[in-house]
Design a protein around this motif. Structure first.
Motif, PDB file in Angstrom:
ATOM      1  N   ASP A   1       5.490   7.118 -14.599  1.00  0.00           N
ATOM      2  CA  ASP A   1       5.313   6.015 -15.315  1.00  0.00           C
ATOM      3  C   ASP A   1       4.009   6.188 -15.622  1.00  0.00           C
ATOM      4  O   ASP A   1       2.995   6.377 -14.112  1.00  0.00           O
ATOM      5  N   SER A   2       2.886   5.543 -16.331  1.00  0.00           N
ATOM      6  CA  SER A   2       1.896   5.155 -16.413  1.00  0.00           C
ATOM      7  C   SER A   2       1.004   4.783 -14.846  1.00  0.00           C
ATOM      8  O   SER A   2       2.638   4.439 -13.937  1.00  0.00           O
ATOM      9  N   LEU A   3      -0.263   5.189 -14.490  1.00  0.00           N
ATOM     10  CA  LEU A   3      -0.700   4.725 -13.003  1.00  0.00           C
ATOM     11  C   LEU A   3      -1.093   3.075 -13.233  1.00  0.00           C
ATOM     12  O   LEU A   3      -1.263   2.662 -14.198  1.00  0.00           O
ATOM     13  N   ASN A   4      -1.206   2.661 -12.174  1.00  0.00           N
ATOM     14  CA  ASN A   4      -1.150   1.189 -11.906  1.00  0.00           C
ATOM     15  C   ASN A   4      -2.738   0.889 -12.738  1.00  0.00           C
ATOM     16  O   ASN A   4      -3.672   1.678 -12.177  1.00  0.00           O
ATOM     17  N   VAL A   5      -3.329   0.151 -13.660  1.00  0.00           N
ATOM     18  CA  VAL A   5      -4.056  -0.118 -13.457  1.00  0.00           C
ATOM     19  C   VAL A   5      -5.130  -0.138 -12.522  1.00  0.00           C
ATOM     20  O   VAL A   5      -6.227  -0.190 -12.155  1.00  0.00           O
ATOM     21  N   ALA A   6      -5.297  -0.146 -11.614  1.00  0.00           N
ATOM     22  CA  ALA A   6      -5.798  -0.795 -11.029  1.00  0.00           C
ATOM     23  C   ALA A   6      -6.197   1.124  -9.692  1.00  0.00           C
ATOM     24  O   ALA A   6      -6.887   0.822  -9.079  1.00  0.00           O
ATOM     25  N   ALA A   7      -5.006   1.433  -9.824  1.00  0.00           N
ATOM     26  CA  ALA A   7      -5.005   2.818  -9.466  1.00  0.00           C
ATOM     27  C   ALA A   7      -6.123   3.861 -10.148  1.00  0.00           C
ATOM     28  O   ALA A   7      -7.132   4.339 -10.408  1.00  0.00           O
ATOM     29  N   ALA A   8      -6.044   3.230 -11.777  1.00  0.00           N
ATOM     30  CA  ALA A   8      -6.579   4.100 -13.130  1.00  0.00           C
ATOM     31  C   ALA A   8      -8.128   3.862 -12.576  1.00  0.00           C
ATOM     32  O   ALA A   8      -8.634   4.461 -13.258  1.00  0.00           O
ATOM     33  N   ALA A   9      -8.399   2.644 -12.633  1.00  0.00           N
ATOM     34  CA  ALA A   9      -9.936   1.863 -12.506  1.00  0.00           C
ATOM     35  C   ALA A   9     -10.309   2.318 -10.756  1.00  0.00           C
ATOM     36  O   ALA A   9     -11.464   3.033 -12.000  1.00  0.00           O
ATOM     37  N   ALA A  10      -9.919   3.090 -10.278  1.00  0.00           N
ATOM     38  CA  ALA A  10     -10.542   3.568  -9.504  1.00  0.00           C
ATOM     39  C   ALA A  10     -10.973   4.710  -9.450  1.00  0.00           C
ATOM     40  O   ALA A  10     -11.818   5.738  -9.564  1.00  0.00           O
ATOM     41  N   ILE A  11      -9.767   5.868 -10.281  1.00  0.00           N
ATOM     42  CA  ILE A  11      -9.867   6.767 -10.179  1.00  0.00           C
ATOM     43  C   ILE A  11     -10.960   7.109 -11.849  1.00  0.00           C
ATOM     44  O   ILE A  11     -12.436   8.159 -11.497  1.00  0.00           O
TER      45      ILE A  11
ATOM     46  N   ARG B   1       9.386  -4.707  -1.560  1.00  0.00           N
ATOM     47  CA  ARG B   1       8.284  -4.523  -1.869  1.00  0.00           C
ATOM     48  C   ARG B   1       7.538  -3.536  -2.272  1.00  0.00           C
ATOM     49  O   ARG B   1       7.083  -2.976  -3.032  1.00  0.00           O
ATOM     50  N   ALA B   2       8.070  -2.649  -1.663  1.00  0.00           N
ATOM     51  CA  ALA B   2       7.310  -1.085  -1.659  1.00  0.00           C
ATOM     52  C   ALA B   2       8.434  -0.905  -2.516  1.00  0.00           C
ATOM     53  O   ALA B   2       7.197   0.565  -3.546  1.00  0.00           O
ATOM     54  N   VAL B   3       9.705  -0.811  -2.524  1.00  0.00           N
ATOM     55  CA  VAL B   3      10.387  -0.066  -3.734  1.00  0.00           C
ATOM     56  C   VAL B   3       9.590  -0.558  -5.568  1.00  0.00           C
ATOM     57  O   VAL B   3       9.122   0.120  -6.209  1.00  0.00           O
ATOM     58  N   LYS B   4       9.267  -2.127  -5.259  1.00  0.00           N
ATOM     59  CA  LYS B   4       9.012  -2.503  -6.458  1.00  0.00           C
ATOM     60  C   LYS B   4       7.503  -2.007  -6.880  1.00  0.00           C
ATOM     61  O   LYS B   4       7.325  -1.850  -8.136  1.00  0.00           O
ATOM     62  N   VAL B   5       6.578  -2.100  -6.121  1.00  0.00           N
ATOM     63  CA  VAL B   5       5.543  -1.638  -6.358  1.00  0.00           C
ATOM     64  C   VAL B   5       5.008  -0.365  -6.417  1.00  0.00           C
ATOM     65  O   VAL B   5       4.245   0.091  -7.541  1.00  0.00           O
ATOM     66  N   SER B   6       5.847   0.548  -6.211  1.00  0.00           N
ATOM     67  CA  SER B   6       5.970   2.751  -6.940  1.00  0.00           C
ATOM     68  C   SER B   6       6.166   2.605  -7.937  1.00  0.00           C
ATOM     69  O   SER B   6       6.584   3.545  -8.112  1.00  0.00           O
ATOM     70  N   MET B   7       7.131   1.112  -7.876  1.00  0.00           N
ATOM     71  CA  MET B   7       8.180   1.631  -9.641  1.00  0.00           C
ATOM     72  C   MET B   7       9.148   2.934  -9.623  1.00  0.00           C
ATOM     73  O   MET B   7       9.152   3.721 -10.507  1.00  0.00           O
TER      74      MET B   7
ATOM     75  N   ASN C   1       1.149  -1.349  -0.279  1.00  0.00           N
ATOM     76  CA  ASN C   1      -0.074  -0.164  -0.332  1.00  0.00           C
ATOM     77  C   ASN C   1       1.050   1.161   0.231  1.00  0.00           C
ATOM     78  O   ASN C   1       0.706   2.211  -0.895  1.00  0.00           O
ATOM     79  N   VAL C   2       1.898   1.282   0.804  1.00  0.00           N
ATOM     80  CA  VAL C   2       2.845   2.641   0.859  1.00  0.00           C
ATOM     81  C   VAL C   2       3.520   2.608  -0.231  1.00  0.00           C
ATOM     82  O   VAL C   2       3.652   3.922  -1.099  1.00  0.00           O
ATOM     83  N   GLY C   3       4.274   1.941  -1.115  1.00  0.00           N
ATOM     84  CA  GLY C   3       4.516   1.591  -2.780  1.00  0.00           C
ATOM     85  C   GLY C   3       3.307   2.287  -3.108  1.00  0.00           C
ATOM     86  O   GLY C   3       3.740   3.219  -3.984  1.00  0.00           O
ATOM     87  N   ALA C   4       1.949   1.723  -4.094  1.00  0.00           N
ATOM     88  CA  ALA C   4       0.998   2.117  -4.028  1.00  0.00           C
ATOM     89  C   ALA C   4       0.897   3.357  -4.177  1.00  0.00           C
ATOM     90  O   ALA C   4       0.730   4.513  -5.459  1.00  0.00           O
ATOM     91  N   VAL C   5       0.592   4.336  -2.678  1.00  0.00           N
ATOM     92  CA  VAL C   5      -0.005   5.588  -2.910  1.00  0.00           C
ATOM     93  C   VAL C   5       1.092   6.648  -3.420  1.00  0.00           C
ATOM     94  O   VAL C   5       0.437   7.309  -4.103  1.00  0.00           O
ATOM     95  N   LEU C   6       2.576   6.203  -3.018  1.00  0.00           N
ATOM     96  CA  LEU C   6       3.708   6.800  -3.624  1.00  0.00           C
ATOM     97  C   LEU C   6       3.803   6.824  -4.934  1.00  0.00           C
ATOM     98  O   LEU C   6       3.945   7.611  -5.553  1.00  0.00           O
ATOM     99  N   ARG C   7       3.450   4.903  -6.385  1.00  0.00           N
ATOM    100  CA  ARG C   7       3.378   5.636  -7.054  1.00  0.00           C
ATOM    101  C   ARG C   7       2.343   6.587  -7.610  1.00  0.00           C
ATOM    102  O   ARG C   7       2.686   7.584  -8.811  1.00  0.00           O
TER     103      ARG C   7
END
Lengths: 269, 269
Positions: free
Chosen positions: B248-258, A158-164, A129-135
C-alpha cells in the motif's frame, strides 16, 4: 461456526477491554494471541499464516469475510451487534470486525541477519511508532526489522492497525539482548548506520551516496532520548537528517521514513 | 487568578468531552477557541501569541507554569484534581495541564504565497496526519503550509499534540477554494510538485536534482485516494516515491517527511 453470545459470555475473553494496554499486554502474552481489527487487516493476518482463534463480527461483516470463515469451519464466529461489541471491548469498533489470532513463532534471528536491508529499533516503546516504522520500511523495499527487547509489540492492536498489516508481511524478530546488538550486526556483515544528531554525525545524503550495495542496517532510537551512546558509538557510521535550528527532533516514524528512503537500494538511474 | 470549581461548573465549558470530535469541532469554532495540552505545548501556544481564555490544571502543574500564569493575571486558572479533570474532559489527562486559548486570525494568504518553500495539503482529514506533516515540515526547514478547505483543523487538540507545537511556529492558512489552488500557486511563482503514483510521475530524486533554488510548493493528497486528478494534472511536475510492488501507499505523514527532506533547500555540499 457461528455462535450466539451475550456481552458477559466468557468465550469473549480474548476481546475484553481493548483500550486497557497494561491488561491487554499481559492477557495477550499469556494466551499467545493478538487482535486484528477490520476486514483488510484480518485478511492479511490469515494470509500471512496466523491461525485464528475466533472472530467477533457485526452481522454486516459476514458476507465480506465469508471466504475467510469458510477456510476455518471449526473456529467460532461470535456474531454480535455493535452495542454488544462496544460493551465487551470498551470502545466503538469502527470497522465492526475483530479477530483473535495465534501469535505463532517469530522467525529465527539468523533469517533476519541473512537479509541485505534491515531496520533496527532500540527501545521504541510507542505502538503507533513501531507500526508506522514497519509500514514505511515495507513500502520502501526494506526486507526486515529487528527490535530491541524493550521495543513495543508489533502485534499489539494499535501497531497492527497503523502498520496496515505490514507487521505480517515484513519479517521481524526480537534481538536477544540490547548490549550485544551492534556487534551481532557487524559480525553478520552489515554496515550499521546510526541515526543520530551527535556532533560527529554526517549528513544522511553523504552517507547514502557512499553506501552502494552491500548489507545495510539502519539503527533508530526512541524519540526524546534518541539512540543510546552505546549503539550510536558502536555503529559503522553516524548519520543525521539536517534539521532547522530550534526545532525538536523529528518523530521517529518520520525519521525512519526518510532514512529508509535515503538508504534504500537504488537501481542506477 | 485561581478559581475553585466543581466538575459541573459551567465555567469549565471550554473543556467538556474532549474526545467527542464532532461536538468539539462545533464548540471550538463557535467560541473561537482551541485546547492545548501539556506544559510544553501550552507554553509554545502563548509564546506564539495566542491569548489564553483559561487554564485547567492539576495542582502539581502550578509551579512549572507560574511564569505563564503571572503574565495573564486576569485569566482564570481552574485548579482541580485529576479525577475532576477526567470527569469534565472524559479521559485521563496524562499531562495534567490544559489551556483554552483564543484562535486569533490566520495569516493572510499573500504572506504564505510570498514564501519559498510551502507544503500544500489537499483534503487531509485526519488530525494526526495534519499535525505530523506540519511537524516534519517545520523540522526540515519548510516555511509554511497551505490547507485546502476540507483539511482537518491544525488547532484541534490531537493535531496540536502530534505537531509538538509546530502548528504555532510554522505559518499556515486555509486556501480560499479547492479548484483554483494550483493556479494560485503557479501565479505566485511556485514550481508545484505533486506527490502521486500516477503513471507519468518521475522519481522524486530526479525531480529534486532538477529543482535548484526557486519557489517550491509540494502538493499532497489524503491517503487512500491520494491527490485529485485536478491537482495532480495541474502541477508543474509529478513526483513519485519509489515503492515496493504490492505494498500500500505510504502513510501521508511518512510521504510528507520524505518529500520535505528530498526537496528541502540544500546548501552546496
Amino acid at each position: 461456526m457461528q455462535v450466539e453470545v451475550g456481552p458477559d459470555d466468557p468465550r469473549l475473553g480474548d476481546y475484553v477491554r481493548l483500550r486497557e494496554s497494561s491488561l491487554r499486554r499481559s492477557l495477550e502474552s499469556e494466551r499467545g494471541l493478538f487482535i486484528a481489527e477490520g476486514e483488510k487487516v484480518i485478511r492479511r493476518a490469515v494470509e500471512a499464516g496466523h491461525r485464528p482463534r475466533s472472530f467477533l463480527l457485526a452481522p454486516r461483516w459476514l458476507p465480506g469475510l465469508a471466504d475467510v470463515l469458510a477456510r476455518w469451519p471449526d473456529v467460532p464466529v461470535y456474531v454480535v451487534d455493535e452495542a454488544v461489541a462496544e460493551q465487551v471491548t470498551g470502545f466503538h469498533v469502527h470497522r465492526g470486525a475483530l479477530a483473535s489470532l495465534h501469535r505463532g513463532d517469530l522467525p529465527p534471528l539468523a533469517d533476519l541477519l541473512a537479509l541485505d536491508r534491515v531496520v533496527v529499533l532500540e527501545d521504541v516503546v510507542d505502538h503507533t511508532n513501531v507500526g508506522a516504522v514497519l509500514r514505511s520500511a515495507a513500502g520502501l523495499g526494506w526486507q526486515g526489522a529487528l527490535l530491541s527487547p524493550r521495543c513495543a509489540d508489533p502485534l499489539y492492536r494499535r501497531a497492527v492497525k497503523v502498520s496496515m498489516g505490514a507487521v505480517f508481511s515484513l519479517p521481524w524478530t526480537r534481538l536477544p539482548g540490547w548490549r550485544e546488538a551492534p556487534g551481532l550486526l557487524a559480525d553478520a556483515g552489515f554496515t550499521t548506520v546510526a541515526l543520530t544528531l551527535a556532533d560527529d554525525s554526517e549528513d544522511l545524503d553523504r552517507v547514502a551516496a557512499r553506501l552502494v550495495g552491500g548489507k545495510v542496517a539502519v539503527l533508530m532510537g526512541t524519540e526524546g532520548a534518541g539512540l543510546s551512546d552505546h549503539w550510536a558509538s558502536s555503529a559503522t557510521v553516524r548519520a543525521r537528517i539536517p534539521m532547522r535550528a530550534g526545532i525538536d527532533s523529528l518523530n521517529v516514524a518520520a525519521a525512519a521514513a526518510i532514512a529508509c528512503y535515503a538508504l534504500a537500494p537504488r537501481s542506477a538511474s
